[in-house]
Design an enzyme around this catalytic site. Sequence first.
Site, PDB file in Angstrom:
ATOM      1  N   MET A  18       2.052 -27.508  19.796  1.00  0.00           N
ATOM      2  CA  MET A  18       1.263 -28.626  20.292  1.00  0.00           C
ATOM      3  C   MET A  18      -0.237 -28.396  20.203  1.00  0.00           C
ATOM      4  O   MET A  18      -1.017 -29.276  20.567  1.00  0.00           O
ATOM      5  CB  MET A  18       1.630 -28.899  21.753  1.00  0.00           C
ATOM      6  N   VAL A  21      -5.426 -23.138  17.067  1.00  0.00           N
ATOM      7  CA  VAL A  21      -6.497 -22.248  17.521  1.00  0.00           C
ATOM      8  C   VAL A  21      -7.546 -22.148  16.409  1.00  0.00           C
ATOM      9  O   VAL A  21      -7.222 -21.897  15.248  1.00  0.00           O
ATOM     10  CB  VAL A  21      -5.949 -20.854  17.868  1.00  0.00           C
ATOM     11  N   LYS A  39      -8.621 -23.323  21.567  1.00  0.00           N
ATOM     12  CA  LYS A  39      -7.267 -23.852  21.424  1.00  0.00           C
ATOM     13  C   LYS A  39      -7.307 -25.344  21.693  1.00  0.00           C
ATOM     14  O   LYS A  39      -7.503 -25.782  22.824  1.00  0.00           O
ATOM     15  CB  LYS A  39      -6.316 -23.148  22.407  1.00  0.00           C
ATOM     16  N   ASP A 145       7.453 -16.312  26.961  1.00  0.00           N
ATOM     17  CA  ASP A 145       7.261 -16.446  25.516  1.00  0.00           C
ATOM     18  C   ASP A 145       6.611 -15.190  24.940  1.00  0.00           C
ATOM     19  O   ASP A 145       5.747 -15.277  24.062  1.00  0.00           O
ATOM     20  CB  ASP A 145       6.413 -17.674  25.208  1.00  0.00           C
TER      21      ASP A 145
END
Length: 475
Positions: A18, A21, A39, A145
């Site tokens: 989504m 960077v 980002k 993650d």
Amino acid sequence: MRIVGRYAVYDEIGRGGMAAVHLGRLLGHVGFSRTVAIKMLRPQYAKDPSFVSMFLDEARVAARIAHPNVVHTLDVEATQGELFVVMEYVHGESLSRLMRNARNEKTPIPPPIAASLLSGVLLGLHAAHEAKSVGGEPLDLVHRDVSPDNILVGVDGLAKVADFGVAKARGRLQTTRTGELKGKVAYMAPEQIEGRAVRATDMFAVAIVLWEMLAGRRFFQGTDELTRMRNLLSGSIESPRVHAPGMPEALEAVVMRGLERDPNRRFATALEMATALERAVTPASAIDVAQWLETAAAAALERRSVLLARMEESSHDAFSQPVLSDPEPNESVEEESGDPTRPVPGLAADSQFANRESRIPNVSARPSPRRGRLGILLLVAAIVAVLWAARKKEDAPTAPIASIASVAPAPIEAPSAAPADADVPVESAVPSAAPPHTKGRGRTTRPAAKPEKHDCSPPYTIGSDGLRHYKPECW
């Protein structure tokens, strides 16, 4: 390159589901600038309130973690239709690319290097797990993650954990929907697939990364996520020693304990796992890691260094001039600083930074330094003039000695040793020996009167300007 708010946005260096960077530069006042990582939420998600909330949640949660092994969150900007998070820029390479290069070149990462990197990652995760809210309450944060993509290795030899976008934390506005998985299947723990996430979930992911670094191959074999999930839930977990026979047994034990399917049989904390890892194998020093990185990613670092040099040079040329400038004599300071879209001084119209839709707000205007100095000089001059006039009036000077000497009838002021009302002949007065008047006394000694048919005692008058005016008839 484009300017958004007070940041210059450059090339893209990473991409996620989504957000992307980019390299960026903070364009501060009076020429200050700093390289950052920006980002940016993709435009199609920036209009979705749920994605915006998730994006802002990430920044808010990450800002509560302060540790050298965690990428710092510096700022959040929402301007000109853009929403982005500003993070510290880590000059180095992602662990995923380093591991991929090692597999392609069939050169496994040395165990001391792997231990040093993942020990730092575990320490950063421990800081995240222990993070507290503004009110001092535990956030119960779980990254969910942890993967080589989200581990950055800097040229300083430190590994940093990045991307808390899907982290679970108490108080987050966005929570995981039923049946929705957060994270990468290749590094998920069994309980995460079942919809649960605890601190030990992150340790399972670190153990997979460590297994792959030591074995030089992927942990889960399979071309699709469904196959990987089946292997994770029911497949056998083999030891990394199968692919790296020279591995120390203590290091193998750390990896296999971190890969226990039952979370309660893993390490209790990330700090405990980091301690066990460092005891199993002596970690490489930061200097050794930096030297290894320069060899393993020489080409990538060289390209990035050239890009950074060009970026910093261009931003310095366009924005190094101070924003504060002296206004023209007929221009008020308020008018100069009142328009927040006024172009930055020194920015050429044909410059690559001259984006018509982007302007940097000016700082509050201050009085011109030259006007300030002129005002001080005028004030000092006025004070000196007043003091000089007062001294002149109190202690008015006599006529020049040459003039007195040329006028014989004019009386000469008596020496300080004679009485104030004594008559002193002109012949007895020596100008070089006796001053025409005495300074520092409360009154001025009047010259002795000389009998004349005219009123020449004294032979002058004192005007309103405080000066002596000699009478023509007394000459």
